[in-house]
Every structure is written in C-alpha cells, then in structure tokens.
Design a protein around this motif. Structure first.
Motif, PDB file in Angstrom:
ATOM      1  N   ARG A  92      97.278  94.773  41.242  1.00 30.02           N
ATOM      2  CA  ARG A  92      97.939  95.062  39.807  1.00 30.02           C
ATOM      3  C   ARG A  92      97.383  93.414  39.295  1.00 30.02           C
ATOM      4  N   LEU A 112      98.400  90.355  36.561  1.00 29.91           N
ATOM      5  CA  LEU A 112      99.877  89.683  36.026  1.00 29.91           C
ATOM      6  C   LEU A 112      99.675  90.066  33.979  1.00 29.91           C
ATOM      7  N   THR A 113     100.520  90.286  34.258  1.00 33.13           N
ATOM      8  CA  THR A 113     101.033  91.270  32.363  1.00 33.13           C
ATOM      9  C   THR A 113     101.655  90.400  31.729  1.00 33.13           C
ATOM     10  N   ILE A 149     103.208  89.646  29.229  1.00 27.89           N
ATOM     11  CA  ILE A 149     104.731  89.523  29.285  1.00 27.89           C
ATOM     12  C   ILE A 149     104.808  88.686  30.444  1.00 27.89           C
ATOM     13  N   GLU A 150     104.702  88.747  31.796  1.00 30.58           N
ATOM     14  CA  GLU A 150     104.942  87.333  32.966  1.00 30.58           C
ATOM     15  C   GLU A 150     104.423  86.744  32.811  1.00 30.58           C
ATOM     16  N   VAL A 151     103.332  86.142  32.167  1.00 31.43           N
ATOM     17  CA  VAL A 151     102.645  85.057  31.856  1.00 31.43           C
ATOM     18  C   VAL A 151     103.236  84.388  30.743  1.00 31.43           C
ATOM     19  N   CYS A 191     106.465  84.700  30.341  1.00 40.12           N
ATOM     20  CA  CYS A 191     107.799  83.938  30.749  1.00 40.12           C
ATOM     21  C   CYS A 191     107.712  83.147  31.997  1.00 40.12           C
ATOM     22  N   ALA A 192     105.967  82.643  32.729  1.00 38.03           N
ATOM     23  CA  ALA A 192     106.151  81.663  33.747  1.00 38.03           C
ATOM     24  C   ALA A 192     106.179  80.285  32.557  1.00 38.03           C
TER      25      ALA A 192
END
Length: 204
Positions: free
Chosen positions: A12, A14-15, A17-19, A21-22
């Motif tokens: 799976r 990274l979405t 949104i996760e990118v 946020c990071a």
C-alpha cells in the motif's frame, strides 16, 4: 492436488494526505531548528557588542585618568572592531560616611586633604545608529555602564605622573588641583570638563 498459493507482494503506497502531513512536519521541525539557531547567533552577536562596549568604556576611563584633554568629543561616536559606539560621561562627587565618626574626625585633623575629594567617573557606551544601534542611550541596544572611583590628585601609574611633571601646563594644573582640595571642602573641586583623541585604541 491444489497449486501452492503465491504470496501477496503488493504494498500500500502513501496517500496524498500523508505526504502533505510529512512535508508539513518537516517544515515545522526545520523552522524550529533555524529559529533556535538564529536566536543563538543573535544573542552571541549582542553579547559581543556588549563586550566591545565594555572595552571602549574602560579605555575612555583610562584615557580620562591619564589626560582628559586628549579625549574624543563626547557627541561623536568612536570606532572599535569595525563598529561605531556612542558614549557619555559624567563626574559625580562622592561623600564618604565613616563607620566611626569620632575616629575619622581625629584622623582628619592630621591629614591636610579632605577624604571627600574623591569622585566617581561614570561612563555609558552603547552601539551607535551607524552599526544598527541608536543615537541615544536605550535599553533595547547593546550597552554597558562603567563607574570608577577617582582621586583627583592621584595618578594611576608612574608614567602618567612623569608626563604631568615634565609637562609645564599639566604640572601647573596638578598643583592647582592639590591647592584647591583642602580639608573640609565637601566633595572637593569639580574637574572642569573640556573638549573631550581619536577613538580609544582605534579599530581592531
């Protein structure tokens, strides 16, 4: 016989949104680190300006004690370490309060000079406006205040006394000061302020 099942090799990713946020987290950490670094550098620079101002104040007092007529004009800045510093100076009469007045009065009868002849020389030095400071003394700019007790008839080293003795004008001035500072004269005679050399020590 049933065929062996293959392991699931799919992962799976990274979405979006996760990118985001990071990246935002890294930006916050970087901003915090750079902010702390800039704060440390600013405090170090301010402390260096204060050390320079203290050196200027010390040199001004020593120059005043040696020969006040060679001092720079008080309204002009002096240069030190490539920076401009402004300063002011004042003389404050000092009144000594003896711990035992009876003993002090008895001893003063045998001494031709008043103990109240002492003066305090107070110097303030601050970073000038040409170097990022201000024209007037304020608490916001790097500044120092230095006060030194002075005996008008005593000299700080033998070289100064030798200069005064060999210079006729300075010798006469010293004798006049000694003759004016007698017993029971309060705070002694005020040393007249004259035009106050080039910057103390010059640039380094």
């Amino acid at each position: 016989m049933e065929p062996a099942t293959r392991p699931n090799l799919t992962r799976r990713g990274l979405t979006f949104i996760e990118v985001v946020c990071a990246v935002a987290l890294l930006a916050i950490v970087a901003a915090t680190v750079f902010g702390a670094f800039n704060s440390v550098m600013s405090a170090q620079q301010r402390q260096q300006h204060r050390l320079n101002a203290m050196e200027v104040a010390n040199r001004l007092i020593l120059q005043y004690l040696d020969d006040r007529e060679t001092m720079p004009r008080e309204g002009l800045p002096v240069t030190y370490a490539g920076m401009f510093y402004r300063w002011d100076m004042k003389e404050v009469p000092v009144h000594l309060e003896p711990a035992r007045p009876d003993v002090a009065e008895e001893r003063s009868a045998a001494v031709p000079l008043s103990v109240d002849r002492m003066q305090a020389i107070a110097v303030r030095v601050w970073l000038g406006e040409d170097s990022g400071g201000s024209h007037e003394y304020t608490a916001e700019v790097p500044a120092v205040a230095l006060t030194r007790l002075m005996d008008p008839i005593a000299q700080r080293n033998p070289d100064t006394m030798n200069f005064l003795i060999t210079n006729p004008a300075k010798r006469d001035e010293l004798l006049r000061n000694m003759s004016r500072i007698g017993r029971n004269t309060g705070a002694g005679s005020r040393v007249p302020r004259g035009a106050v050399p080039s910057s103390p020590g010059g640039s380094k």
